[in-house]
Design an enzyme around this catalytic site. Structure first.
Site, PDB file in Angstrom:
ATOM      1  N   HIS A 121      -7.519  59.747  42.991  1.00  0.00           N
ATOM      2  CA  HIS A 121      -6.774  59.998  44.403  1.00  0.00           C
ATOM      3  C   HIS A 121      -7.464  61.061  45.289  1.00  0.00           C
ATOM      4  O   HIS A 121      -7.316  62.214  45.077  1.00  0.00           O
ATOM      5  CB  HIS A 121      -5.229  60.396  43.975  1.00  0.00           C
ATOM      6  CG  HIS A 121      -4.490  60.605  45.215  1.00  0.00           C
ATOM      7  ND1 HIS A 121      -3.365  60.364  45.194  1.00  0.00           N
ATOM      8  CD2 HIS A 121      -4.832  60.843  46.572  1.00  0.00           C
ATOM      9  CE1 HIS A 121      -2.609  60.508  46.254  1.00  0.00           C
ATOM     10  NE2 HIS A 121      -3.537  60.961  47.324  1.00  0.00           N
ATOM     11  N   ASP A 134      -5.633  64.525  44.827  1.00  0.00           N
ATOM     12  CA  ASP A 134      -5.121  64.376  45.938  1.00  0.00           C
ATOM     13  C   ASP A 134      -6.156  65.427  47.141  1.00  0.00           C
ATOM     14  O   ASP A 134      -5.564  65.860  47.935  1.00  0.00           O
ATOM     15  CB  ASP A 134      -3.609  64.712  46.369  1.00  0.00           C
ATOM     16  CG  ASP A 134      -3.026  64.121  47.609  1.00  0.00           C
ATOM     17  OD1 ASP A 134      -3.563  63.621  48.237  1.00  0.00           O
ATOM     18  OD2 ASP A 134      -1.991  64.584  47.934  1.00  0.00           O
TER      19      ASP A 134
HETATM   20  O1  DOR Z   1      -0.721  66.528  51.485  1.00  0.00           O
HETATM   21  C1  DOR Z   1      -1.271  65.318  51.598  1.00  0.00           C
HETATM   22  N1  DOR Z   1      -2.379  64.923  52.184  1.00  0.00           N
HETATM   23  N2  DOR Z   1      -0.439  64.238  50.898  1.00  0.00           N
HETATM   24  C2  DOR Z   1      -0.585  62.949  51.467  1.00  0.00           C
HETATM   25  O2  DOR Z   1       0.049  62.169  50.864  1.00  0.00           O
HETATM   26  C3  DOR Z   1      -1.522  62.595  52.143  1.00  0.00           C
HETATM   27  C4  DOR Z   1      -2.823  63.695  52.308  1.00  0.00           C
HETATM   28  C5  DOR Z   1      -3.685  63.702  53.341  1.00  0.00           C
HETATM   29  O3  DOR Z   1      -4.306  62.480  53.565  1.00  0.00           O
HETATM   30  O4  DOR Z   1      -4.063  64.501  54.343  1.00  0.00           O
HETATM   31 ZN    ZN Z   2       0.193  60.999  49.169  1.00  0.00          ZN
END
Ligand code: DOR
Ligand code: ZN
Length: 430
Positions: free
Chosen positions: A62, A307
């Site tokens: 991710h 993430d």
């Molecule tokens: O904190 C986040 N940033 N959560 C997400 O689901 C998307 C991501 C982003 O693309 O910046």
């Molecule tokens: Zn997300």
């Protein structure tokens, strides 16, 4: 490409149940041998790995690389450099780029750019729906043919249950994993923080943990209906954990990931209004953190995924309410997870499972093991070295991390992709 001999390290390869001192010989981009006492032939690069762990290259399922379209935040080149420095040999690129990766043309662009400038392997993830609008399905077959290894509308949730049902049915036929950003957006209503005591005290609008678990509960019903393989992105709440545990007990084809920040920070981290603590899902209560930690330990949560979400000062040097969600994570993930090992929550083998073997298995990727014959994607970890996170020194193009100044212990010293050294922390090679 010279042969590389990683000598005398602790080889941790949970896919083969190996955790023992051994030498690892890399030849022609493959793992050639894993044994004690391998003699180095002339011309072989020898890396002394005493007191280091030699593990299959970490895989981040991710990552937001922001290319195409937002290269001022990150690019395939800078993002994969950050990945290599963090010990990752492969990353999966989320599709919320500009344009979104909802067509073969965008996937092909990502694959080509990764081949040209990528420092580690890049596996694109395609959209579930066109433009991530949650209305019409993307051409998943095309996306898969062009190189996508999963589909997700990450950043957005597929809110419409009928669309989600069709997505799961379609993906099932293609044997594609569907990764859901589980967030009932009517419930979350753009709340920038977790709804609880901290958000109330500091005066931020909260979104309840139920915004996540309501959607997970719905999706699990649709997984039971369709039989498709389903993965929960950045699971963050105790109730989501309970649902996952129950679903696995029922034998549903369900997996989940948690981020290093949801494992190590609570909603109290938002008290200083540092916008780098604004993430979606938001940092949660101590009870939620305890639950995701326990779930990671017992395998209910299969994977740690970063993430990694780079943003520039344009999006972050604003009020908390206005700030974009996300923090970078590729260069801090390993050290934060090593804190869990130091706390006896994870064994080294469990850490390597969650950060390498499990994502490889879930997505069917090369790597995730040091079995002879497999790709020579290897990370050498010093589990003890002390360092301090200095955001200005990170390889990522963005700086949005709340971990600046945090005392860390343990990091990647050497990262090898297909037998090539792509990152080296200090003079190890002799
Ligand atoms: O904190 C986040 N940033 N959560 C997400 O689901 C998307 C991501 C982003 O693309 O910046
Ligand atoms: Zn997300």
């Amino acid at each position: 490409m010279a042969d590389i001999l990683l000598r005398g390290g602790r080889v941790v390869d949970p896919a083969r149940n190996v955790d023992a001192s051994a030498d690892v010989l890399l030849q022609n981009g493959k793992v050639a041998r894993v044994e004690a006492g391998i003699a180095a032939a002339v011309g072989t690069w020898v890396v002394e790995c005493k007191d280091q762990w030699v593990v299959p290259g970490l895989i981040d399922m991710h990552t937001h690389l922001r290319e195409p379209g937002q290269e001022y935040k990150e690019s395939i080149e800078t993002g994969t450099a950050a990945a290599a420095a963090g010990g990752f040999t492969a990353v999966c690129a989320m599709p919320n780029t500009v344009p979104a990766n909802d067509t073969r043309a965008v996937t092909e662009l990502v694959v080509r750019r990764a081949r040209e400038v990528g420092i580690v392997r890049v596996y694109p993830i395609g959209c579930i729906t066109q433009g991530q609008k949650g209305e019409n399905l993307a051409e998943m077959g095309d996306l898969q043919e062009a190189g996508c290894v999963a589909v997700s509308d990450d950043g957005k949730c597929v809110m419409n249950s009928e669309v989600m049902r069709r997505a799961l049915e379609y993906a099932r036929g293609l044997k594609l994993l569907v990764i859901q950003h589980a967030e009932d957006t009517n419930l979350s209503a753009g709340g920038p923080a977790h709804e609880g005591a901290a958000s109330t005290r500091i005066g931020l609008r909260g979104q309840p943990a139920a915004a996540e678990s309501v959607m997970v509960a719905r999706d699990l019903e649709l997984v039971a209906l369709t039989g498709a393989r389903y993965h929960v992105a950045h699971a963050s709440s105790a109730e989501t954990v309970r649902l996952l545990r129950d679903a696995k007990r029922r034998g549903l084809p369900v997996t989940a990931e948690v981020t290093p920040h949801h494992l190590t920070l609570t909603d109290e981290a938002c008290a200083g209004y540092d916008t780098s603590t604004r993430v979606n899902p938001p940092l949660r209560s101590q009870a939620d953190v305890d639950a995701v930690r326990a779930a990671l330990a017992d395998g209910t949560i299969d994977v740690v995924a970063t993430d990694h979400a780079p943003h520039s000062p344009v999006e972050k040097d604003v009020e908390f309410e206005q700030a974009a969600s996300g923090m970078i994570g590729l260069e801090t993930a390993l050290a934060l997870c090593l804190e869990l090992v130091a706390a006896n929550l994870l064994t080294p083998a469990a850490l390597v499972t969650r950060m390498s073997a499990a994502p490889a298995k879930i997505l069917g990727l090369p790597g995730g093991t040091l079995a002879p014959g497999s790709v020579a994607d290897v990370t050498v970890i010093d589990p003890q070295v002390a360092w301090t996170c200095d955001p200005s020194k990170l390889r990522s193009r963005s700086r949005n991390t709340p971990f600046g100044g945090r005392a860390m212990r343990g990091r990647a010293m050497l990262t090898v992709v297909a037998g090539n050294i792509v990152f080296e922390e200090e003079k190890l090679v002799g």
